[in-house]
Design a protein around this motif. Structure first.
Motif, PDB file in Angstrom:
ATOM      1  N   CYS A  46       0.795  -1.246  -0.061  1.00 47.34           N
ATOM      2  CA  CYS A  46       0.043   0.013  -0.138  1.00 47.34           C
ATOM      3  C   CYS A  46       0.922   1.422   0.034  1.00 47.34           C
ATOM      4  O   CYS A  46       1.989   1.364   0.781  1.00 47.34           O
ATOM      5  CB  CYS A  46      -1.072  -0.023   1.260  1.00 47.34           C
ATOM      6  SG  CYS A  46      -2.175   1.466   1.103  1.00 47.34           S
ATOM      7  N   ASN A  48      -0.535   4.467   0.717  1.00 50.94           N
ATOM      8  CA  ASN A  48      -1.475   5.286   1.185  1.00 50.94           C
ATOM      9  C   ASN A  48      -1.014   5.924   2.582  1.00 50.94           C
ATOM     10  O   ASN A  48      -1.533   6.868   2.899  1.00 50.94           O
ATOM     11  CB  ASN A  48      -3.003   5.089   1.007  1.00 50.94           C
ATOM     12  CG  ASN A  48      -3.302   5.308  -0.064  1.00 50.94           C
ATOM     13  OD1 ASN A  48      -2.827   6.063  -0.915  1.00 50.94           O
ATOM     14  ND2 ASN A  48      -4.280   4.487  -0.567  1.00 50.94           N
ATOM     15  N   CYS A  49      -0.158   5.487   3.195  1.00 48.79           N
ATOM     16  CA  CYS A  49       0.424   5.667   4.392  1.00 48.79           C
ATOM     17  C   CYS A  49       1.503   5.011   4.684  1.00 48.79           C
ATOM     18  O   CYS A  49       1.916   4.276   3.986  1.00 48.79           O
ATOM     19  CB  CYS A  49      -0.387   5.613   5.526  1.00 48.79           C
ATOM     20  SG  CYS A  49      -0.580   4.385   6.703  1.00 48.79           S
ATOM     21  N   ALA A  51       2.783   2.979   6.866  1.00 50.53           N
ATOM     22  CA  ALA A  51       2.698   1.772   7.264  1.00 50.53           C
ATOM     23  C   ALA A  51       3.367   0.547   6.549  1.00 50.53           C
ATOM     24  O   ALA A  51       3.432  -0.473   7.003  1.00 50.53           O
ATOM     25  CB  ALA A  51       1.366   1.310   8.068  1.00 50.53           C
ATOM     26  N   ALA A  52       3.070   0.660   5.271  1.00 50.66           N
ATOM     27  CA  ALA A  52       3.418  -0.200   4.126  1.00 50.66           C
ATOM     28  C   ALA A  52       2.809  -1.523   4.401  1.00 50.66           C
ATOM     29  O   ALA A  52       3.542  -2.700   4.285  1.00 50.66           O
ATOM     30  CB  ALA A  52       4.896  -0.346   4.467  1.00 50.66           C
ATOM     31  N   CYS A  53       1.386  -1.638   4.695  1.00 53.79           N
ATOM     32  CA  CYS A  53       0.759  -2.941   4.579  1.00 53.79           C
ATOM     33  C   CYS A  53       0.610  -3.627   3.252  1.00 53.79           C
ATOM     34  O   CYS A  53       0.767  -3.142   2.261  1.00 53.79           O
ATOM     35  CB  CYS A  53      -0.759  -2.561   4.957  1.00 53.79           C
ATOM     36  SG  CYS A  53      -1.092  -1.975   6.535  1.00 53.79           S
ATOM     37  N   LYS A  85      -8.327   2.461   3.529  1.00 53.26           N
ATOM     38  CA  LYS A  85      -7.301   2.958   2.545  1.00 53.26           C
ATOM     39  C   LYS A  85      -6.680   2.236   1.454  1.00 53.26           C
ATOM     40  O   LYS A  85      -6.132   2.392   0.490  1.00 53.26           O
ATOM     41  CB  LYS A  85      -6.486   4.174   2.987  1.00 53.26           C
ATOM     42  CG  LYS A  85      -7.338   5.277   3.962  1.00 53.26           C
ATOM     43  CD  LYS A  85      -6.184   6.249   4.361  1.00 53.26           C
ATOM     44  CE  LYS A  85      -5.321   5.871   5.507  1.00 53.26           C
ATOM     45  NZ  LYS A  85      -5.997   5.932   6.693  1.00 53.26           N
ATOM     46  N   GLY A  86      -6.253   1.019   2.007  1.00 53.76           N
ATOM     47  CA  GLY A  86      -5.627  -0.011   1.481  1.00 53.76           C
ATOM     48  C   GLY A  86      -6.546  -0.491   0.014  1.00 53.76           C
ATOM     49  O   GLY A  86      -6.108  -0.257  -0.976  1.00 53.76           O
ATOM     50  N   PHE A 214      -0.756   3.009  11.655  1.00 52.61           N
ATOM     51  CA  PHE A 214      -2.357   2.715  11.753  1.00 52.61           C
ATOM     52  C   PHE A 214      -2.725   1.340  12.162  1.00 52.61           C
ATOM     53  O   PHE A 214      -3.037   0.650  13.174  1.00 52.61           O
ATOM     54  CB  PHE A 214      -2.947   3.613  10.825  1.00 52.61           C
ATOM     55  CG  PHE A 214      -4.473   3.456  10.760  1.00 52.61           C
ATOM     56  CD1 PHE A 214      -5.068   2.802  11.767  1.00 52.61           C
ATOM     57  CD2 PHE A 214      -5.188   3.764   9.817  1.00 52.61           C
ATOM     58  CE1 PHE A 214      -6.596   2.706  11.895  1.00 52.61           C
ATOM     59  CE2 PHE A 214      -6.570   3.618   9.636  1.00 52.61           C
ATOM     60  CZ  PHE A 214      -7.226   3.079  10.770  1.00 52.61           C
ATOM     61  N   ASN A 215      -2.807   0.734  10.904  1.00 51.87           N
ATOM     62  CA  ASN A 215      -3.427  -0.621  11.097  1.00 51.87           C
ATOM     63  C   ASN A 215      -2.641  -1.843  11.623  1.00 51.87           C
ATOM     64  O   ASN A 215      -3.058  -2.538  12.378  1.00 51.87           O
ATOM     65  CB  ASN A 215      -3.776  -1.190   9.324  1.00 51.87           C
ATOM     66  CG  ASN A 215      -3.929  -2.547   9.562  1.00 51.87           C
ATOM     67  OD1 ASN A 215      -4.836  -3.223   9.841  1.00 51.87           O
ATOM     68  ND2 ASN A 215      -3.102  -3.085   8.415  1.00 51.87           N
ATOM     69  N   PRO A 216      -1.385  -1.906  11.338  1.00 49.72           N
ATOM     70  CA  PRO A 216      -0.628  -2.901  11.983  1.00 49.72           C
ATOM     71  C   PRO A 216      -0.656  -2.620  13.447  1.00 49.72           C
ATOM     72  O   PRO A 216      -0.492  -3.630  14.220  1.00 49.72           O
ATOM     73  CB  PRO A 216       1.190  -2.854  11.240  1.00 49.72           C
ATOM     74  CG  PRO A 216       0.584  -2.188   9.961  1.00 49.72           C
ATOM     75  CD  PRO A 216      -0.799  -0.972  10.123  1.00 49.72           C
TER      76      PRO A 216
HETATM   77  S1  SF4 Z   1      -2.758   1.551   7.354  1.00 51.45           S
HETATM   78 FE1  SF4 Z   1      -3.993   1.604   5.721  1.00 51.45          FE
HETATM   79  S2  SF4 Z   1      -3.330   3.589   4.496  1.00 51.45           S
HETATM   80 FE2  SF4 Z   1      -1.700   2.744   5.822  1.00 51.45          FE
HETATM   81  S3  SF4 Z   1      -0.435   1.221   4.602  1.00 51.45           S
HETATM   82 FE3  SF4 Z   1      -1.966   0.140   5.794  1.00 51.45          FE
HETATM   83  S4  SF4 Z   1      -3.784  -0.106   4.459  1.00 51.45           S
HETATM   84 FE4  SF4 Z   1      -2.607   1.446   3.664  1.00 51.45          FE
END
Ligand code: SF4
Length: 924
Positions: A46, A48-49, A51-53, A85-86, A214-216
């Motif tokens: 990703c 979009n932020c 975090a690199a998910c 956002k992913g 954020f997400n991780p």
């Molecule tokens: S937290 Fe959301 S925006 Fe950030 S990398 Fe993960 S999926 Fe993408």
């Protein structure tokens, strides 16, 4: 696969990797019809932020189009889960308004007129400018300014191969303050909490909702809670995260650092300190020596308790506007958790206040006192959980220092004073010949955006402005070139983030290129398989560098020659192939087990877990030759500390001057801040005593995110725009009653330099005396601009200079449905798009960290006759006055430093020049 097979196959959570080349499933959108689609699945990351998910792109094998983007369950950080956002990446790929071809300015700069050009023309023009600057020794006039960073070190390598000092970042509007607070302790500039194993977690920001990783992080915080851990959230708003916490702490803005000293006081008072950890790993000797005290640990224990004796829960509670019992209770929870206390601060109060860096300094103080550093359930230093592999060749550091990046007034800044660039240029401090903004929108994102417009309009300040972006933005109007760069499925990057107690790398890759190459097709440049002529950014820099020095006479070309084909230009595939073969421990072996090359492995999996369960890296035994100073408990080499001796064994310790955790910072003393050497509390510019309450002054907190948006970059997503499209001002009922406003009424929020008009949202979810407004909305384009831009979220404005330096921005057309190839564009039901507030913020650089202090003193009133929703008024004459005022607070290196240096040599820079460049030119 036929219908019968599909019906009888057991349900899968996710397609097994062995079937990623050939996966069939029903199309959910065709329901209730049973329509099969046959996909190839390609992993990427990703964009979009930070975090690199992990993501997986589902490419329909029939038409080669990406149909959806889902999580990659094998990614160690995100484990298949993403935030909204992913998956919204697919919107960005399909955005009808995206930029597909390189564009060149046609009319005067700022006129908004552009025409299509060719990549050859772009590369030749830019290469000639850059070459000329290098040949003429103007090595501080080429600048790359990054908004959304990519993989660590790639562009540093480019800039250093050119010999320029030109790396600029967005850090000082984001995380500079927290970085300083952390670095003073351990040499590491950020934390990596082990939320999953913590029994008590304290977040000074809304991580579960919108924090840094954020997400991780969010999923691990929940994992910790599911195991019985407790959560405290310090946030002025009742955020989604705070609503799930055991404790919601909403102290007066700017007093958070004092609240933390209150916790420290209770730990010291009630015997909740891990004194063995402190004795072994904290440089208490320096603390005692600097204060002329007895250098023995028993004295230190007593002295430390005495030093923080004033921070009683009662006193702290009164200043912070909290209950004393809350301070007591949370402190005891921290003490009870001990080494299993996890904590984190990133933006939030650290980014809001003058002296905000002390929030991170004091939060780490609390962690250190309970021994929760590097422990299971505690907080690792970030360096333990981030893995940055070396490229095939690294150019030498540059010889020069740009004072546009690191002005001497802020020798301890983390990092570049990026948001002051136009102010510095307007003050006659230099010029930028060729300026790249990379996925960066300073006109809209930064404080004082109109000052950016004024500076960008002046070709004597910015010779050539190049926007590298997947999408049009407010800043691109003042560009000379707007060059389309790829989304997550169209570019390369190598990512590693400190999401948990492990190290991993994630491989962002252009999906269509991977598939083309799997089919045996030769792809020279990724733009040939990307939509339109969207360039792959890494390749852009290789191509540009090659043209800057085509014959190698400048010594640049050699850095872009293939390690596999001597003398020939490197391909981007070779660049990553070399890293995967040579710089990632364990990857070649893991690949061999699957009969793959390391590159194949990364292209197939998209990620690799380098090491799991990393704790207590400071305890790693020191090897090699060194002397031991038994009295000081340190290992030395050439008279300098290289390790710490604990229980008779020399260990690595921390990357500080003393190799210990530094409770006393000699750096602060040496650089003119002797009052701030130990964890302390600094009154904020929005402290209660600085507010004129009688005349209605309040604090505006404008730093928070909506979890479904990402700064300036989500307006190209229809789903995210539908989810979040207004940013009303949160206001407490007591303030609303005082002002006579109700939810939906228009209010005017006035700062030192301007005002904006927005709707009120009356809620008990914010502290009385404080208003809050998310900065993620209020995107605009100038009315009359014919280019379609992010129509899901942008409204049209009339942007008018009403008097010299005084501007009125007024909405003239709301967001509305539109015609495009995407039939959903005809269904846009929302109108507002929000209000842009950052225009009205003057720059407020923290005198120590250089961080922009985002919180504003504001006066809130009912809207005045003639005010309209979305109005923004700015006076840039006042902007420069405020800049000068804050400049006076700084303590410059030449008058306050230890002599001769611009910055401590042990303080990193993103793109570090040679040590000699750290010396002031006039130093003897
Ligand atoms: S937290 Fe959301 S925006 Fe950030 S990398 Fe993960 S999926 Fe993408």
């Amino acid at each position: 696969m036929d219908q019968t097979t599909l019906r009888t196959t057991p349900l899968e959570n996710f397609p097994p990797p062995a079937q990623w080349d050939d996966w069939t499933e029903f199309d959910a959108r065709a329901w209730p019809r049973r329509v099969q689609r046959n996909y190839a699945l390609v992993p990427t990351i990703c964009f979009n932020c930070e975090a690199a998910c992990g993501l997986i792109a589902y490419v329909d094998k029939k038409d080669g189009k990406i149909q959806k983007v889902e999580g990659n369950p094998y990614h160690p950080g995100s484990r298949g889960r993403n935030c909204a956002k992913g998956p919204a990446t697919i919107n960005q790929v399909q955005d009808p308004d995206r930029i597909l071809y390189p564009m060149k300015r046609k009319g005067p700069r700022g006129s908004g007129e552009f025409e299509r050009t060719t990549w050859d023309e772009v590369l030749d023009t830019l290469a000639a400018r850059i070459r000329k600057a290098i040949v003429e020794g103007r090595l501080t006039e080429v600048m790359y300014h990054v908004g959304r960073p990519g993989h660590d070190g790639y562009v540093d390598r480019i800039l250093q191969s050119w010999g320029v000092d030109g790396h600029n970042s967005h850090t000082n509007v984001c995380s500079a303050a927290a970085r300083l607070g952390y670095v003073l302790w351990s040499g590491h500039d950020r934390p990596s909490p082990d939320y999953e194993n913590a029994t008590f977690t304290l977040l000074i920001s809304a991580h579960l909702e919108t924090g840094h990783y954020f997400n991780p992080h969010a999923q691990r915080i929940i994992d910790g809670k599911m195991k019985g851990g407790k959560l405290a959230v310090c946030d002025i708003r009742l955020s989604n995260t705070a609503s799930m916490a055991d404790y919601w702490l909403a102290p007066r803005p700017g007093t958070e650092a004092l609240m933390l000293l209150g916790f420290a006081h209770v730990l010291l008072r009630d015997g909740l300190v891990d004194w063995k950890f402190v004795e072994d790993w904290v440089d208490w000797r320096a603390y005692q020596r600097a204060r002329g005290r007895s250098v023995d640990f028993a004295s230190f224990r007593e002295d430390l308790a005495r030093d923080y004796a004033e921070a009683t829960p009662a006193r702290v509670a009164e200043a912070c506007g909290l209950e004393a019992s809350t301070i007591e209770n949370v402190a005891r929870e921290i003490g009870k958790a001990g080494a299993k206390f996890a904590s984190h601060v990133w933006r939030n109060s650290a980014a809001g206040n003058e002296g905000g860096w002390a929030v991170a300094r004091n939060l780490q103080f609390v962690s250190v006192l309970v021994g929760a550093v590097g422990s299971i359930g505690g907080t690792n230093p970030a360096g333990a959980n981030k893995f940055v592999p070396a490229p095939f060749q690294k150019p030498s550091p540059q010889q020069v220092w740009s004072e546009l990046l690191y002005p001497r007034e802020w020798p301890l800044a983390h990092h570049e004073l990026s948001f002051l660039l136009p102010h510095l240029l307007k003050s006659g401090r230099g010029r930028v010949d060729t300026y790249f903004t990379r996925v960066y929108n300073p006109v809209w994102t930064n404080p004082d955006g109109v000052v950016w417009i004024e500076a960008l309009s002046d070709e004597s300040l910015f010779g050539c402005h190049v926007v590298l972006s997947p999408t049009w933005n407010e800043t691109s109007r003042w560009a000379d070139y707007v060059l389309p760069m790829g989304h997550a499925t169209e570019r390369h990057d190598l990512m590693s983030q400190e999401t948990h107690a492990a190290t991993w790398i994630g491989f962002r890759q252009p999906v269509h290129r991977v598939l083309a190459e799997r089919q045996g097709k030769h792809v020279e440049w990724t733009w040939q398989v990307n939509p339109g002529e969207v360039w792959e950014e890494d390749e852009f820099w290789i191509a540009l560098s090659w043209r800057v020095d085509p014959d190698g006479s400048l010594g640049i070309r050699k850095h872009f020659e293939s390690p596999y084909r001597p003398g020939e230009r490197i391909t981007i595939t070779e660049y990553y192939r070399w890293i995967f073969e040579n710089s990632v421990p364990g990857l070649p072996e893991a690949a061999a087990k699957e009969n793959q090359t390391p590159l194949d492995y990364m292209q197939r999996h998209g990620c690799f877990l380098v090491q799991d369960n990393i704790y207590k890296t400071h305890e790693t035994e020191l090897k090699g030759e060194f002397a031991v100073d038994a009295e000081e408990g340190i290992a030395t080499k050439d008279g300098k500390p290289v390790g710490v001796v604990v229980d008779g064994v020399a260990r690595h310790g921390f990357p500080t001057q003393s190799k210990r955790l530094e409770i006393h910072s000699q750096t602060m003393a040496d650089w003119g801040w002797p009052e701030f050497t130990a964890p302390c509390y600094i009154e904020s510019h929005v402290d209660e005593k600085n507010l004129d309450r009688k005349n209605g002054e309040m604090v505006l907190v404008g730093t928070f995110r909506l979890p479904t948006l990402i700064h300036t970059r989500s307006a190209n997503s229809k789903w995210l725009s539908e989810l979040s499209n207004t940013n009303p001002v949160w206001i407490h009922p007591t303030d609303a009653t005082r002002l006579g406003v109700e939810t939906g009424d228009l209010i005017r929020v006035a700062t030192r330099t301007g005002h904006y008009v927005n709707a009120a949202w009356v809620t008990e979810g914010v502290r009385p005396g404080v208003v809050a407004c998310s900065h993620h909305l209020g995107r605009w384009k100038i009315h009359g601009d014919q280019r379609n831009q992010n129509r899901w979220q942008l409204h049209d404005v009339d942007f008018r200079q009403v008097e010299p330096g005084r501007y009125l921005v007024r909405r003239v057309k709301d967001v509305s449905s539109f015609e495009s190839a995407d039939k959903d564009s005809g269904k846009v039901w929302w109108h507002s798009g929000g209000v842009h507030q950052n225009f009205t913020f003057p720059v407020q650089p923290d005198p120590v960290s250089g961080m922009h202090c985002w919180h504003q003193k504001v006066t809130v009133t009912k809207a005045e006759p003639g005010d309209r929703y979305g109005d923004v008024f700015v006076d840039t004459n006042k902007s420069m006055e405020v800049f000068e005022e804050w400049l006076q607070k700084a303590r410059p290196a030449d008058s306050h430093g230890p002599g001769g240096l611009r910055r401590p040599l042990h303080f990193k820079r993103v793109c570090r020049p040679v040590d000699a460049a750290y010396r002031l030119p006039d130093a003897t």
